[in-house]
Design an enzyme around this catalytic site. Structure first.
Site, PDB file in Angstrom:
ATOM      1  CB  ALA A   1      26.797  28.151  18.730  1.00 41.21           C
TER       2      ALA A   1
ATOM      3  N   GLY B   1      27.108  33.282  18.579  1.00 38.73           N
ATOM      4  CA  GLY B   1      26.151  33.138  19.686  1.00 38.73           C
ATOM      5  C   GLY B   1      26.537  33.954  20.907  1.00 38.73           C
TER       6      GLY B   1
ATOM      7  CD  GLU C   1      23.329  34.893  17.110  1.00 46.90           C
ATOM      8  OE1 GLU C   1      23.985  33.866  17.385  1.00 46.90           O
ATOM      9  OE2 GLU C   1      22.453  34.920  16.226  1.00 46.90           O
TER      10      GLU C   1
ATOM     11  CD  GLU D   1      26.999  33.579  13.659  1.00 45.37           C
ATOM     12  OE1 GLU D   1      27.485  34.649  13.219  1.00 45.37           O
ATOM     13  OE2 GLU D   1      26.534  33.475  14.807  1.00 45.37           O
TER      14      GLU D   1
HETATM   15  N1  COA Z   1      33.108  26.380  19.208  1.00 44.12           N
HETATM   16  C1  COA Z   1      33.873  25.379  19.648  1.00 44.12           C
HETATM   17  N2  COA Z   1      35.117  25.545  20.100  1.00 44.12           N
HETATM   18  C2  COA Z   1      35.595  26.797  20.104  1.00 44.12           C
HETATM   19  C3  COA Z   1      34.867  27.901  19.649  1.00 44.12           C
HETATM   20  C4  COA Z   1      33.562  27.655  19.200  1.00 44.12           C
HETATM   21  N3  COA Z   1      32.758  28.633  18.767  1.00 44.12           N
HETATM   22  N4  COA Z   1      35.624  29.005  19.752  1.00 44.12           N
HETATM   23  C5  COA Z   1      36.810  28.615  20.270  1.00 44.12           C
HETATM   24  N5  COA Z   1      36.785  27.279  20.482  1.00 44.12           N
HETATM   25  C6  COA Z   1      37.850  26.441  21.044  1.00 44.12           C
HETATM   26  C7  COA Z   1      38.936  26.193  20.017  1.00 44.12           C
HETATM   27  O1  COA Z   1      38.562  25.115  19.156  1.00 44.12           O
HETATM   28  C8  COA Z   1      40.096  25.852  20.950  1.00 44.12           C
HETATM   29  O2  COA Z   1      39.916  24.536  21.429  1.00 44.12           O
HETATM   30  P1  COA Z   1      41.213  23.517  21.502  1.00 44.12           P
HETATM   31  O3  COA Z   1      42.183  24.221  22.415  1.00 44.12           O
HETATM   32  O4  COA Z   1      40.626  22.283  22.080  1.00 44.12           O
HETATM   33  O5  COA Z   1      41.712  23.388  20.104  1.00 44.12           O
HETATM   34  C9  COA Z   1      39.887  26.781  22.137  1.00 44.12           C
HETATM   35  O6  COA Z   1      38.502  27.143  22.100  1.00 44.12           O
HETATM   36  C10 COA Z   1      40.708  28.055  22.078  1.00 44.12           C
HETATM   37  O7  COA Z   1      40.447  28.700  20.839  1.00 44.12           O
HETATM   38  P2  COA Z   1      41.583  29.085  19.771  1.00 44.12           P
HETATM   39  O8  COA Z   1      40.931  29.136  18.421  1.00 44.12           O
HETATM   40  O9  COA Z   1      42.773  28.202  19.930  1.00 44.12           O
HETATM   41  O10 COA Z   1      41.951  30.558  20.293  1.00 44.12           O
HETATM   42  P3  COA Z   1      42.566  31.758  19.420  1.00 44.12           P
HETATM   43  O11 COA Z   1      42.967  32.789  20.407  1.00 44.12           O
HETATM   44  O12 COA Z   1      43.574  31.252  18.457  1.00 44.12           O
HETATM   45  O13 COA Z   1      41.318  32.315  18.563  1.00 44.12           O
HETATM   46  C11 COA Z   1      39.040  32.983  18.203  1.00 44.12           C
HETATM   47  C12 COA Z   1      40.225  32.900  19.197  1.00 44.12           C
HETATM   48  C13 COA Z   1      37.828  33.470  18.992  1.00 44.12           C
HETATM   49  C14 COA Z   1      39.361  33.988  17.090  1.00 44.12           C
HETATM   50  C15 COA Z   1      38.767  31.581  17.580  1.00 44.12           C
HETATM   51  O14 COA Z   1      38.655  30.648  18.645  1.00 44.12           O
HETATM   52  C16 COA Z   1      37.535  31.482  16.744  1.00 44.12           C
HETATM   53  O15 COA Z   1      37.502  31.936  15.621  1.00 44.12           O
HETATM   54  N6  COA Z   1      36.468  30.853  17.275  1.00 44.12           N
HETATM   55  C17 COA Z   1      35.256  30.599  16.559  1.00 44.12           C
HETATM   56  C18 COA Z   1      34.440  31.855  16.454  1.00 44.12           C
HETATM   57  C19 COA Z   1      33.174  31.583  15.658  1.00 44.12           C
HETATM   58  O16 COA Z   1      33.197  31.314  14.486  1.00 44.12           O
HETATM   59  N7  COA Z   1      32.040  31.694  16.356  1.00 44.12           N
HETATM   60  C20 COA Z   1      30.762  31.541  15.769  1.00 44.12           C
HETATM   61  C21 COA Z   1      30.275  30.157  15.903  1.00 44.12           C
HETATM   62  S1  COA Z   1      28.685  29.977  15.175  1.00 44.12           S
END
Ligand code: COA
Length: 259
Positions: free
Chosen positions: A66, A112, A115, A135
């Site tokens: 999400a 999400g 999910e 989460e």
């Molecule tokens: N919500 C909002 N933005 C998200 C996102 C999310 N769930 N997941 C990734 N993004 C965004 C990042 O903020 C980043 O945006 P920016 O370039 O404007 O800063 C972009 O997507 C790329 O992600 P980034 O984190 O730079 O890539 P990465 O390769 O370093 O890491 C992940 C990849 C998936 C490990 C990392 O993005 C992450 O942990 N995301 C969140 C996962 C999460 O907690 N999901 C559950 C949400 S309830």
């Protein structure tokens, strides 16, 4: 119909729905969820479509969760509403669709995103896919059905370990857990899913719709989802949630006051 955050194409009775926010790793914001609702509602009645493949755009992610930036400052009530609306609009809709929905998991499927893949009728992963429900690292719990569907698919112990550690598993582990049915190369993923969809479309759509109904009926005898919504909403009133989401958005490690 044309959309901003998703792409819908149809070929040989097979529709492909692609979530198209690759710069945000296809994170599910409100508009994307609304468009998914409209697309699946439309496909349900589209007589030219027999099977649907759901995937993410780009080579990195199916859906990374999400959209955290949209709910970081939500209240308990808003948190509860977010889960209730999302479950109703998209996740339950997909699970109960009368047509088969295959998730083509082409990279990260987190929160999400996992999910959503779990709401599909089954999943095929590319070998670079990584899956998890992170989460609790944000001070919240899965709110789009994850606390219910993950244990259904992989068993309670494995599900709780994955949820509690906020860890990720790779495609092979997901295969060994039964979370995905097949693992193929990223290059072959959509072709493989199309082949499966082709086999399915040789069979009776009416019988398939009844099979989906019957299988789903066996999982509906509890109010676990309602419990999840209320627990999810409650997380939004906690300092851990405020710290977890703020830390993510500030790109630093969370220091949870609840520790
Ligand atoms: N919500 C909002 N933005 C998200 C996102 C999310 N769930 N997941 C990734 N993004 C965004 C990042 O903020 C980043 O945006 P920016 O370039 O404007 O800063 C972009 O997507 C790329 O992600 P980034 O984190 O730079 O890539 P990465 O390769 O370093 O890491 C992940 C990849 C998936 C490990 C990392 O993005 C992450 O942990 N995301 C969140 C996962 C999460 O907690 N999901 C559950 C949400 S309830």
């Amino acid at each position: 119909m044309s959309y901003t955050n998703i792409l819908v194409t149809t070929k040989n009775n097979i529709a492909q729905v692609t979530i198209a926010r690759p710069k945000k790793l296809n994170a599910l914001n409100r508009d994307t969820l609304q468009e998914l609702h409209e697309a699946f509602t439309d496909l349900e009645t589209n007589t030219e479509v027999q099977v649907i493949i759901l995937t993410g755009s780009g080579e990195k992610a199916f859906v990374a969760g999400a959209d955290i930036s949209e709910f970081a400052d939500f209240s308990e009530e808003e948190g509860g509403q977010l889960a209730a609306e999302g479950q109703e609009l998209v996740f339950n809709l997909v699970e109960n669709l009368s047509k088969p929905v295959i998730a083509a998991v082409n990279g990260f499927a987190l929160g999400g995103g996992l999910e959503l893949a779990m709401a599909c009728h089954f999943r095929v992963a590319s070998d670079n896919a990584r899956m998890g429900l992170p989460e609790v690292s944000l001070g919240v719990i899965p709110g789009y059905g994850g606390t219910q569907r993950l244990p259904q698919l992989i068993g309670k112990g494995r599900a709780l370990e994955l949820i509690m550690t906020a860890g990720m598993i790779d495609a092979d582990k997901a295969l060994s857990y039964g979370l995905v049915n097949h693992v193929v190369s990223q290059e072959d993923l959509l072709g493989f899913c199309e082949q499966l969809a082709g086999k399915i479309s040789n069979n009776s759509p009416v019988a398939i719709s009844y099979a989906i109904k019957a299988v789903n009926a066996g999982f509906k005898n509890s109010n676990g989802y309602a419990a999840e919504i209320s627990a999810f909403g409650a997380c939004f009133g906690t300092a851990d949630f405020e710290e977890g989401t703020t830390a993510f958005l500030e790109k630093r490690k969370a220091n949870f006051p609840g520790k």
